[in-house]
Design an enzyme around this catalytic site. Structure first.
Site, mmCIF file in Angstrom:
data_model
loop_
_atom_site.group_PDB
_atom_site.id
_atom_site.type_symbol
_atom_site.label_atom_id
_atom_site.label_comp_id
_atom_site.label_asym_id
_atom_site.label_seq_id
_atom_site.Cartn_x
_atom_site.Cartn_y
_atom_site.Cartn_z
ATOM 1 N N ASN A 9 0.837 -1.193 0.000
ATOM 2 C CA ASN A 9 0.000 0.000 0.000
ATOM 3 C C ASN A 9 0.881 1.256 0.000
ATOM 4 O O ASN A 9 1.607 1.518 0.968
ATOM 5 C CB ASN A 9 -0.915 -0.050 1.232
ATOM 6 C CG ASN A 9 -1.877 1.116 1.300
ATOM 7 O OD1 ASN A 9 -1.461 2.261 1.147
ATOM 8 N ND2 ASN A 9 -3.142 0.826 1.529
ATOM 9 N N GLY A 11 0.085 4.379 0.253
ATOM 10 C CA GLY A 11 -0.279 5.368 1.277
ATOM 11 C C GLY A 11 0.354 5.044 2.613
ATOM 12 O O GLY A 11 0.910 5.921 3.292
ATOM 13 N N ASP A 69 -1.594 -4.193 9.744
ATOM 14 C CA ASP A 69 -2.954 -4.467 9.299
ATOM 15 C C ASP A 69 -3.849 -3.447 9.975
ATOM 16 O O ASP A 69 -3.819 -3.273 11.195
ATOM 17 C CB ASP A 69 -3.406 -5.895 9.600
ATOM 18 C CG ASP A 69 -4.489 -6.308 8.597
ATOM 19 O OD1 ASP A 69 -4.182 -6.390 7.391
ATOM 20 O OD2 ASP A 69 -5.638 -6.518 9.009
ATOM 21 N N SER A 70 -4.622 -2.765 9.166
ATOM 22 C CA SER A 70 -5.383 -1.636 9.678
ATOM 23 C C SER A 70 -6.726 -1.567 8.978
ATOM 24 O O SER A 70 -6.976 -2.302 8.019
ATOM 25 C CB SER A 70 -4.585 -0.347 9.466
ATOM 26 O OG SER A 70 -4.091 -0.261 8.144
ATOM 27 N N PHE A 152 -4.905 8.816 2.160
ATOM 28 C CA PHE A 152 -5.325 7.715 1.278
ATOM 29 C C PHE A 152 -6.559 7.058 1.891
ATOM 30 O O PHE A 152 -7.030 7.460 2.954
ATOM 31 C CB PHE A 152 -4.181 6.701 1.101
ATOM 32 C CG PHE A 152 -3.855 5.907 2.338
ATOM 33 C CD1 PHE A 152 -3.085 6.451 3.358
ATOM 34 C CD2 PHE A 152 -4.326 4.602 2.496
ATOM 35 C CE1 PHE A 152 -2.794 5.712 4.500
ATOM 36 C CE2 PHE A 152 -4.035 3.854 3.634
ATOM 37 C CZ PHE A 152 -3.265 4.416 4.642
ATOM 38 N N TYR A 154 -9.825 5.863 3.360
ATOM 39 C CA TYR A 154 -11.048 6.516 3.837
ATOM 40 C C TYR A 154 -10.803 7.907 4.420
ATOM 41 O O TYR A 154 -11.723 8.505 4.982
ATOM 42 C CB TYR A 154 -11.729 5.635 4.888
ATOM 43 C CG TYR A 154 -12.155 4.276 4.349
ATOM 44 C CD1 TYR A 154 -13.378 4.122 3.692
ATOM 45 C CD2 TYR A 154 -11.335 3.159 4.482
ATOM 46 C CE1 TYR A 154 -13.770 2.889 3.189
ATOM 47 C CE2 TYR A 154 -11.718 1.921 3.981
ATOM 48 C CZ TYR A 154 -12.929 1.795 3.339
ATOM 49 O OH TYR A 154 -13.312 0.574 2.831
ATOM 50 N N ASP A 155 -9.590 8.419 4.309
ATOM 51 C CA ASP A 155 -9.268 9.715 4.923
ATOM 52 C C ASP A 155 -10.253 10.843 4.567
ATOM 53 O O ASP A 155 -10.599 11.644 5.442
ATOM 54 C CB ASP A 155 -7.836 10.142 4.576
ATOM 55 C CG ASP A 155 -6.789 9.400 5.395
ATOM 56 O OD1 ASP A 155 -7.144 8.809 6.440
ATOM 57 O OD2 ASP A 155 -5.609 9.420 5.004
ATOM 58 N N LYS A 175 -1.379 14.583 10.404
ATOM 59 C CA LYS A 175 -1.894 13.212 10.525
ATOM 60 C C LYS A 175 -0.882 12.317 11.241
ATOM 61 O O LYS A 175 -1.252 11.479 12.070
ATOM 62 C CB LYS A 175 -2.239 12.643 9.136
ATOM 63 C CG LYS A 175 -2.897 11.267 9.229
ATOM 64 C CD LYS A 175 -3.240 10.642 7.879
ATOM 65 C CE LYS A 175 -3.695 9.202 8.099
ATOM 66 N NZ LYS A 175 -3.810 8.422 6.860
ATOM 67 N N ARG A 181 -1.851 4.914 13.105
ATOM 68 C CA ARG A 181 -0.541 4.375 12.702
ATOM 69 C C ARG A 181 0.586 5.080 13.459
ATOM 70 O O ARG A 181 1.545 4.428 13.906
ATOM 71 C CB ARG A 181 -0.387 4.556 11.183
ATOM 72 C CG ARG A 181 0.850 3.911 10.564
ATOM 73 C CD ARG A 181 0.698 3.772 9.057
ATOM 74 N NE ARG A 181 -0.381 2.859 8.735
ATOM 75 C CZ ARG A 181 -1.590 3.260 8.286
ATOM 76 N NH1 ARG A 181 -1.846 4.536 8.053
ATOM 77 N NH2 ARG A 181 -2.530 2.382 8.066
HETATM 78 P P1 ITT Z 1 -0.996 -4.170 2.723
HETATM 79 O O1 ITT Z 1 -1.754 -5.359 3.257
HETATM 80 O O2 ITT Z 1 -0.173 -4.503 1.533
HETATM 81 O O3 ITT Z 1 -0.240 -3.450 3.783
HETATM 82 P P2 ITT Z 1 -3.669 -3.086 2.353
HETATM 83 O O4 ITT Z 1 -4.200 -1.787 1.848
HETATM 84 O O5 ITT Z 1 -4.262 -4.323 1.754
HETATM 85 O O6 ITT Z 1 -2.075 -3.090 2.169
HETATM 86 P P3 ITT Z 1 -4.872 -3.691 4.912
HETATM 87 O O7 ITT Z 1 -5.285 -5.066 4.530
HETATM 88 O O8 ITT Z 1 -4.286 -3.471 6.271
HETATM 89 O O9 ITT Z 1 -3.787 -3.131 3.908
HETATM 90 O O10 ITT Z 1 -6.126 -2.731 4.709
HETATM 91 C C1 ITT Z 1 -6.049 -1.429 5.209
HETATM 92 C C2 ITT Z 1 -7.150 -0.580 4.594
HETATM 93 O O11 ITT Z 1 -7.750 0.199 5.638
HETATM 94 C C3 ITT Z 1 -6.574 0.404 3.601
HETATM 95 O O12 ITT Z 1 -6.549 -0.130 2.277
HETATM 96 C C4 ITT Z 1 -7.527 1.582 3.742
HETATM 97 O O13 ITT Z 1 -8.692 1.356 2.977
HETATM 98 C C5 ITT Z 1 -7.897 1.532 5.229
HETATM 99 N N1 ITT Z 1 -6.961 2.366 6.023
HETATM 100 C C6 ITT Z 1 -6.006 1.942 6.890
HETATM 101 N N2 ITT Z 1 -5.321 2.975 7.397
HETATM 102 C C7 ITT Z 1 -5.847 4.079 6.840
HETATM 103 C C8 ITT Z 1 -5.560 5.456 6.942
HETATM 104 O O14 ITT Z 1 -4.551 5.917 7.693
HETATM 105 N N3 ITT Z 1 -6.295 6.305 6.223
HETATM 106 C C9 ITT Z 1 -7.299 5.873 5.439
HETATM 107 N N4 ITT Z 1 -7.623 4.594 5.260
HETATM 108 C C10 ITT Z 1 -6.907 3.690 5.960
HETATM 109 NA NA NA Z 2 -3.886 -6.223 2.610
#
Ligand code: ITT
Ligand code: NA
Length: 198
Positions: A9, A11, A69-70, A152, A154-155, A175, A181
């Site tokens: 990701n 972002g 994971d977020s 990025f 849902y911000d 941020k 994070r």
């Molecule tokens: P990686 O697994 O490769 O790290 P991913 O985007 O698939 O990338 P996740 O499975 O952890 O990662 O999903 C996290 C999603 O949650 C991310 O794609 C966003 O849609 C949202 N998200 C997490 N942190 C965010 C933030 O700081 N601002 C906005 N949206 C966020």
């Molecule tokens: Na992911």
């Protein structure tokens, strides 16, 4: 000094680069290891998915690896999109599609019930070690119109009452002081030296 972060990701990568630059570290991400196959996120919790990513890649590279994971946890949706945040509108859909689906699901939900939080679980894994796990939340409300161009995911819909703006209207410096994070990275920094050396 380099930290490998098991993320695709962009972002997240940008935020980690800024957060760890303060500590004098550069980061590498999965973009720097194109030979590695994607890790399937089959877990049922943030921690399980963060462990899958960190521990799989640490084994393959035989070195310490951090994973994040977020996701966005929305109270009126019983916690969705949660661990499905990246794929809420379907696999490999855009952030815009995920945001549109979120707005649609919340159409009839009144303002006072639009509470939510971002969650971040970080797992630091290394060969022959028990992983280090930290987590943090960031509270806000889901708006009705996207605002802001920064950040990025849902911000643009994540409104933070304390600053009276969305996460996408914040500068990256703003941020990175208060986000889920940023808080998780601060916890990690308190623990990782002892962990790596122990
Ligand atoms: P990686 O697994 O490769 O790290 P991913 O985007 O698939 O990338 P996740 O499975 O952890 O990662 O999903 C996290 C999603 O949650 C991310 O794609 C966003 O849609 C949202 N998200 C997490 N942190 C965010 C933030 O700081 N601002 C906005 N949206 C966020
Ligand atoms: Na992911």
């Amino acid at each position: 000094k380099t930290i490998v972060i098991a993320t695709n990701n962009a972002g997240k990568a940008k935020e980690f680069a800024a957060l760890f630059a303060k500590e004098g570290y550069r980061i590498k991400t999965l973009r720097d290891y194109p030979e590695l196959e994607e890790v399937e996120e089959t877990g049922k919790t943030f921690e399980e998915n963060a462990r899958l990513k960190a521990e799989t890649i640490a084994q393959l590279l035989q070195q310490p690896v951090l994973a994040d994971d977020s996701g966005l946890v929305v109270d009126a949706l019983n916690g969705l999109p949660g661990i499905y945040s990246a794929r809420f509108a379907g696999e490999r859909k855009s952030d815009a599609a995920n945001n549109a689906k979120l707005l649609h699901e919340l159409t009839d939900v009144p303002d006072e019930q639009r509470t939510a939080h971002f969650h971040c679980t970080l797992v630091f894994a290394a060969p022959q070690k028990n992983s280090l796990v930290v987590e943090a939340d960031w509270s806000g409300r889901i708006g009705r119109i996207p605002y802001g161009e920064n950040g990025f995911g849902y911000d643009p819909l994540f409104f933070v009452p304390e600053l009276n703006k969305t996460a996408a209207e914040m500068t990256s410096e703003e941020k990175n002081k208060i986000s889920h994070r940023a808080q998780a990275v601060r916890k990690l920094e308190k623990e990782w030296k002892a962990w790596l050396e122990g």
